[in-house]
Write an enzyme that holds these catalytic residues in place. Structure first.
Site, short mmCIF file in Angstrom:
data_model
loop_
_atom_site.label_atom_id
_atom_site.label_comp_id
_atom_site.label_asym_id
_atom_site.label_seq_id
_atom_site.Cartn_x
_atom_site.Cartn_y
_atom_site.Cartn_z
N LYS A 1 30.42 17.90 -8.30
CA LYS A 1 29.34 16.92 -8.28
C LYS A 1 28.30 17.26 -9.34
O LYS A 1 28.15 18.43 -9.71
CB LYS A 1 28.64 16.95 -6.91
N ARG B 1 37.85 13.48 4.43
CA ARG B 1 39.00 12.80 5.06
C ARG B 1 40.18 13.76 5.23
O ARG B 1 40.98 13.60 6.15
CB ARG B 1 39.38 11.57 4.21
N1 BES Z 1 30.01 14.24 1.33
C1 BES Z 1 30.30 13.24 0.39
C2 BES Z 1 29.69 11.88 0.74
C3 BES Z 1 28.20 11.78 0.76
C4 BES Z 1 27.52 11.27 -0.32
C5 BES Z 1 27.48 12.11 1.88
C6 BES Z 1 26.15 11.13 -0.29
C7 BES Z 1 26.10 11.99 1.91
C8 BES Z 1 25.44 11.49 0.83
C9 BES Z 1 31.82 13.06 0.31
O1 BES Z 1 32.55 14.20 0.50
C10 BES Z 1 32.12 12.60 -1.08
O2 BES Z 1 31.88 13.35 -1.99
N2 BES Z 1 32.62 11.38 -1.20
C11 BES Z 1 32.93 10.82 -2.46
C12 BES Z 1 34.29 10.17 -2.36
C13 BES Z 1 34.88 9.77 -3.68
C14 BES Z 1 35.22 11.01 -4.49
C15 BES Z 1 36.10 8.95 -3.41
C16 BES Z 1 31.86 9.81 -2.81
O3 BES Z 1 31.34 9.15 -1.90
O4 BES Z 1 31.52 9.70 -3.98
MN MN Z 2 32.83 15.33 -1.24
#
Ligand code: BES
Ligand code: MN
Ligand code: ZN
Length: 496
Positions: A274, A348
């Protein structure tokens, strides 16, 4: 962590000291008891209201220091709005707590509206609102800032018509409040303190309230074939865990209800790392697991009459040398294979194995999972509603009702074969992302592949579980969202 604020019920009486809080509606109407308590002030409230243009509007207040005729040091009148509209009493409790000055050490709240004294259940609702609003997380602050707004320690007396009744109604709310506070603490804790093994240890502490707890270590999970979950933890020095919590308050042998939580103690994204901005918020990526622990605490502490299980998948998603890669294919416990496209879609993967395990082991009446699963749900629904995805209309309806009743609201989103197709993979049974479009839905479709026919609901709480907009009953970053919702669902429909 609001241990300093103490709530107690007592019969109606004018206090000998401290802050006195009463309610008035938008016609400045007071209840009969309140009128008699304020009698010695000779219409002080009405005169002050004129000067201050206080009209009793809902949530407004009139603050009178050293009120002549009373022993109280301060009189605060809180507006409840239109007399005919029943105010939300939990929120009203939050408003009350917010009006108590930080300097106060003692306070008395006269629990009466224009229509008369509150009933025991209503009084207990005000009390839980006060308690939740009083929550603060100061464990890591060694200094107090000048002018900090929140009451830190005070003895607050809630005056009611029927003290034993109020205490009885409070016993259940007290249990739920403790569950919410526990969930908030877990979400607020920093990730160097609350890593998977430590989280499992905290879950294990539920034994004190009568919850049976088992912890699966990596060896046990390997044996079970939980390779989707284990794959996420591979890049971390911290070991992964699954904690299984059981509360048996129902008939022996009756199928339990099951709650499953995403417990990513920190989510860097892994190799699909990230960006740096706000990455610290990803300490809250275990809010789903925190809610499950808080809920199990609440159910046990109020001796809920049902069988419930809570399962949480605890991992840390890091980009270490042994981390899983985009392109890797893992075999989940279900036997289905998953191509990793993006290591940041890790929640997931964790849930896939825990859902499958929960379903096979417990044959539950329903499964509800909570997960800070996608940023896309925050784009869609903001902080107001959690996304609800389900294969069961009745369960969805019940969750929706419980959401409206508690203010922890959900909004149902679609699941269809066309969305499901988006996660088919060239090389494996499925892939862990479905591309840019409908990101929250494809995540839910992925989960659905691990629940079979079990009635199931998925709550995407990325927008509500942490960092959500502060409100009347929560000023904390970790909100404890979901504990009151699911406690209500269970109380209304699944207790005998
Ligand atoms: N933990 C994150 C989602 C999240 C984002 C929670 C902002 C709280 C605040 C999750 O693991 C994630 O990174 N999801 C990705 C999925 C994508 C790579 C398909 C996302 O939402 O960008
Ligand atoms: Mn994630
Ligand atoms: Zn995550």
């Amino acid at each position: 962590m609001s241990e300093g604020v103490k709530l107690a019920f007592a019969p109606f009486a004018a206090p000998a000291r401290g802050v006195l809080i009463v309610f008035a509606d938008d016609e400045l109407r007071l209840g009969p008891v309140t009128r008699s308590i304020l009698e010695p002030t000779d219409d002080l409230m009405i005169r002050a209201a004129g000067t201050e243009r206080f009209t009793g509007k809902h949530g407004s207040s009139l603050d009178i220091v050293a009120p002549a005729g009373l022993k109280a040091s301060r009189l605060i009148v809180i507006g409840t709005g239109k007399g005919a509209d029943k105010p939300d009493l939990v929120k009203l409790g939050g408003i009350v707590m917010g009006k108590i000055p930080a300097s106060a050490t003692e306070g008395t709240v006269v629990l009466e509206l224009g229509s008369g004294p509150l009933k025991p259940e209503q009084a207990a609702d005000v009390a839980i609102g006060m308690r939740l609003r009083a929550y603060t997380f100061n464990r890591y602050k060694t200094r107090r800032k000048e002018g900090e707004d929140q009451v830190q320690s005070a003895r607050l007396t809630l005056c009611v018509g029927h003290v034993p009744g109020a205490r009885k109604a409070w016993a259940d709310r007290d249990a739920v409040a403790a569950g919410v506070e526990l969930a908030r603490d877990l979400v607020n804790e920093p990730p160097n303190v609350l890593f998977p093994v430590e989280f499992a240890r905290r879950a294990n502490e539920l034994k004190k309230v009568g919850v049976a707890v088992e912890v699966l270590d990596e060896k046990a999970m390997t044996k079970l074939g939980m390779n989707a979950l284990l794959g996420v933890g591979k890049g971390s020095e911290q070991e992964s865990r699954v904690a299984v919590m059981r509360w048996d308050g129902g008939k022996a042998g009756a199928a339990p209800v099951a709650f499953i939580g995403k417990g990513v103690c920190f989510d860097t994204g892994g190799i699909s790392i990230k960006p740096a901005a706000s990455m610290e918020d990803m300490k809250g990526d275990m809010a789903g697991a925190a809610c499950v622990v808080g809920l199990m605490h609440a159910l046990a502490a109020r001796k809920a009459k049902l069988n419930a299980v809570g399962l949480i998948g605890l991992v840390e998603n890091m980009p270490g040398g042994n981390a899983q890669r985009p392109g890797d294919i893992v075999t989940s416990m279900s036997g289905q294979t998953i191509e990793i496209i993006n290591t940041d879609a890790e929640g997931r993967l964790v849930l896939a194995d825990v859902l499958w395990y929960a379903k096979n082991r417990f044959k539950p009446k329903f499964m509800i999972d909570l997960a800070t699963l996608t940023g896309a749900i925050v784009v869609a629904l903001g902080n107001e509603h959690a996304g609800l995805f389900s294969n069961d209309d009745r369960l969805s309806e019940r969750l929706h009702e419980a959401g409206e009743a508690t203010g922890e609201r959900v909004w149902r989103m679609p699941l269809t074969a066309a969305y499901d197709k988006l996660i088919d993979s060239k090389f494996a049974d499925m892939k862990n992302t479905g591309g840019r479009q409908a990101g929250s839905i494809t995540a839910a479709q992925f989960l659905q592949r691990f629940v079979d026919k079990t009635p199931w609901a998925h709550l995407d709480i990325a927008g509500t579980g942490m960092g959500s907009a502060p409100n009347e009953i929560n000023k904390s970053w970790g909100s404890g969202w979901g504990v009151r919702l699911l406690d209500r669902l269970v109380a209304d429909h699944y207790e005998k």
